[in-house]
Enzyme design. Structure first.
Site, PDB file in Angstrom:
ATOM      1  N   GLU A  57       0.850  -1.204   0.000  1.00 16.08           N
ATOM      2  CA  GLU A  57       0.000   0.000   0.000  1.00 16.08           C
ATOM      3  C   GLU A  57       0.877   1.242   0.000  1.00 16.08           C
ATOM      4  O   GLU A  57       2.044   1.170   0.395  1.00 16.08           O
ATOM      5  CB  GLU A  57      -0.856   0.054   1.267  1.00 16.08           C
ATOM      6  N   ASP A 107      -6.793   2.417  -9.402  1.00 18.38           N
ATOM      7  CA  ASP A 107      -6.999   3.634 -10.209  1.00 18.38           C
ATOM      8  C   ASP A 107      -8.452   4.093 -10.331  1.00 18.38           C
ATOM      9  O   ASP A 107      -8.964   4.216 -11.458  1.00 18.38           O
ATOM     10  CB  ASP A 107      -6.433   3.408 -11.623  1.00 18.38           C
ATOM     11  N   ASP A 143     -14.452  -1.541 -11.361  1.00 14.14           N
ATOM     12  CA  ASP A 143     -15.865  -1.176 -11.539  1.00 14.14           C
ATOM     13  C   ASP A 143     -15.999  -0.132 -12.656  1.00 14.14           C
ATOM     14  O   ASP A 143     -17.002   0.555 -12.737  1.00 14.14           O
ATOM     15  CB  ASP A 143     -16.446  -0.618 -10.230  1.00 14.14           C
ATOM     16  N   LYS A 180     -14.323  -3.324   0.572  1.00 16.60           N
ATOM     17  CA  LYS A 180     -14.997  -2.101   1.004  1.00 16.60           C
ATOM     18  C   LYS A 180     -15.362  -1.224  -0.209  1.00 16.60           C
ATOM     19  O   LYS A 180     -16.482  -0.740  -0.344  1.00 16.60           O
ATOM     20  CB  LYS A 180     -14.057  -1.344   1.949  1.00 16.60           C
TER      21      LYS A 180
HETATM   22  C1  LIG Z   1      -9.843   2.253  -4.835  1.00 17.83           C
HETATM   23  S1  LIG Z   1      -8.814   1.720  -3.582  1.00 17.83           S
HETATM   24  C2  LIG Z   1      -9.257   0.010  -3.445  1.00 17.83           C
HETATM   25  C3  LIG Z   1      -8.897  -0.543  -2.101  1.00 17.83           C
HETATM   26  C4  LIG Z   1      -9.203  -2.039  -1.905  1.00 17.83           C
HETATM   27  N1  LIG Z   1      -8.425  -2.861  -2.823  1.00 17.83           N
HETATM   28  C5  LIG Z   1     -10.694  -2.326  -2.034  1.00 17.83           C
HETATM   29  O1  LIG Z   1     -11.064  -2.997  -2.991  1.00 17.83           O
HETATM   30  O2  LIG Z   1     -11.446  -1.869  -1.152  1.00 17.83           O
HETATM   31  C6  LIG Z   1      -7.175   1.656  -4.322  1.00 17.83           C
HETATM   32  C7  LIG Z   1      -6.068   1.438  -3.294  1.00 17.83           C
HETATM   33  O3  LIG Z   1      -4.833   1.263  -3.978  1.00 17.83           O
HETATM   34  C8  LIG Z   1      -3.812   2.025  -3.335  1.00 17.83           C
HETATM   35  N2  LIG Z   1      -2.849   2.372  -4.388  1.00 17.83           N
HETATM   36  C9  LIG Z   1      -3.019   3.277  -5.387  1.00 17.83           C
HETATM   37  N3  LIG Z   1      -1.947   3.300  -6.209  1.00 17.83           N
HETATM   38  C10 LIG Z   1      -1.068   2.378  -5.708  1.00 17.83           C
HETATM   39  C11 LIG Z   1       0.244   1.949  -6.096  1.00 17.83           C
HETATM   40  N4  LIG Z   1       0.861   2.449  -7.166  1.00 17.83           N
HETATM   41  N5  LIG Z   1       0.843   0.992  -5.355  1.00 17.83           N
HETATM   42  C12 LIG Z   1       0.235   0.467  -4.246  1.00 17.83           C
HETATM   43  N6  LIG Z   1      -1.012   0.841  -3.839  1.00 17.83           N
HETATM   44  C13 LIG Z   1      -1.644   1.784  -4.549  1.00 17.83           C
HETATM   45  C14 LIG Z   1      -4.542   3.212  -2.723  1.00 17.83           C
HETATM   46  O4  LIG Z   1      -3.852   3.753  -1.610  1.00 17.83           O
HETATM   47  C15 LIG Z   1      -5.892   2.597  -2.335  1.00 17.83           C
HETATM   48  O5  LIG Z   1      -5.882   2.114  -1.008  1.00 17.83           O
END
Ligand SMILES: C[S@@+](CC[C@H](N)C(=O)[O-])C[C@H]1O[C@@H](n2cnc3c(N)ncnc32)[C@H](O)[C@@H]1O
Length: 330
Positions: A57, A107, A143, A180
């Site tokens: 993360e 993303d 999504d 979530k």
């Molecule tokens: C839309 S959220 C989805 C979180 C979780 N996977 C869920 O389905 O509830 C995207 C997550 O990816 C993390 N994230 C974004 N870019 C990233 C990267 N380059 N490397 C690691 N994590 C990343 C963000 O901090 C965020 O917590």
């Protein structure tokens, strides 16, 4: 367990990380990229007790909460690491070392993001293929229909991966738990698209990751004073080689030193660090990498020392290089 859970960070771990030492056992590795709230990571930990599960993360809040969950539930098979996906895939894992890679809802703002910052892109997919063991699985959920279409095109052009499903993507996957973000997407009326691919026997794409080098170091003589160096400094940016950006931001002055705050972006790693100019007691100057914040002496760091060194030497015609310890072709 709480007291022993050490915070892991891609810049502080060895490259590659010694997962056997971290987990205290040598097992197949499962990786979740961007685990957010951590529900899916927890699910993986319980579903695969014989595997070692790694979550990465970039959100400190998510990392702190996941660490608390790991300690509370005594999940000895699960660890989380602060890392960008690209940096973790390139630097922490070796070829064919992962048995599963999960990416859930990356993303969310991808339409407004620069394409090079998207997780699903050719370079990332190539390193994913390289790190998966034959038979290893890659799962993606999104999504966003456009993101699903773009991912489908990329995956279809990836000879190292075979689609496990009979369709490009599924509307649901049995045995999946709802994350979530997914819950909110469904509540807001958005459909979700699930991909499942298996690593085949095709040779992996060739990989070139940024390497760690010896510490760079420059000793020179110059009649110029630290006050004059500080006064001459202006913020500057360079792109010395393709994909490497160096930004000298500002000088921080103390009695016998100047710390040059520097941002270095290389293809697989990004670092904010300091280069230190020190006035030695013999009257010479040393320019080196400050150890502040655990920087890694990559090629980009060597190039930064070379560029800053050239600028310092050019400030006075009486300057002379005495010792130079830089990668040969910088
Ligand atoms: C839309 S959220 C989805 C979180 C979780 N996977 C869920 O389905 O509830 C995207 C997550 O990816 C993390 N994230 C974004 N870019 C990233 C990267 N380059 N490397 C690691 N994590 C990343 C963000 O901090 C965020 O917590």
């Amino acid at each position: 367990m709480k007291d022993t859970l050490q915070k892991l960070n891609v810049l502080k771990l060895p490259w590659p990380a010694d997962w056997q030492a971290i987990f205290g056992r040598d097992r197949a590795l499962i990786l979740e990229i961007g685990f957010g709230g951590g529900a899916f990571l927890r699910h993986l930990a319980h579903r695969f007790p014989e595997h070692n599960v790694v979550g990465i993360e970039i959100s400190n809040r998510c990392l702190t909460r996941a660490e608390a969950m790991i300690a509370r539930e005594e999940l000895t098979n699960t660890r989380v690491v602060y890392a960008m996906a690209e940096a973790a895939l390139h630097h922490l894992f070796t070829p064919t070392s992962l048995s599963q890679i999960h990416v859930n809802f990356p993303d969310p703002w991808f339409r407004t993001r620069h394409s090079h910052r998207r997780l699903m892109q050719r370079d990332t997919l190539d390193v994913i293929v390289n790190r998966l063991q034959p038979g290893g699985l890659f799962y993606l959920a999104t999504d966003i229909l456009e993101y699903a279409e773009m991912s489908h095109e990329l995956l279809a052009e990836t000879p190292g991966l075979d689609n496990v499903l009979a369709v490009p993507w599924a509307a649901e996957l049995p045995e999946r738990i709802v994350t979530k973000y997914e819950m909110k997407a469904r509540r807001d009326g958005r459909s979700c698209y699930y991909f499942a691919y298996r690593r085949n026997q095709q040779p992996p794409p060739a990989m070139t990751a940024v390497q760690e080098l010896p510490m760079p170091h420059l000793v020179f003589h110059s009649p110029i004073t630290l006050d004059e160096v500080e006064a001459s400094f202006e913020e500057k940016q360079f792109q010395p080689i393709a994909g490497t950006y160096i930004h000298f931001l500002r000088p921080w002055r103390s009695d016998r030193h100047i710390l040059f705050e520097t941002h270095i972006k290389e293809p697989t790693i990004e670092q904010r660090l300091a280069l230190t100019l020190s006035l030695r007691h013999d009257g010479h100057y040393t320019l080196q990498l400050s150890t502040l914040g655990h920087p890694r002496p990559t090629e980009g760091v060597h190039l930064a020392v070379k560029l800053l060194g050239d600028w310092l030497l050019a400030l006075h015609p009486g300057s002379e290089t005495l010792v130079i310890k830089l990668q040969e072709d910088t």
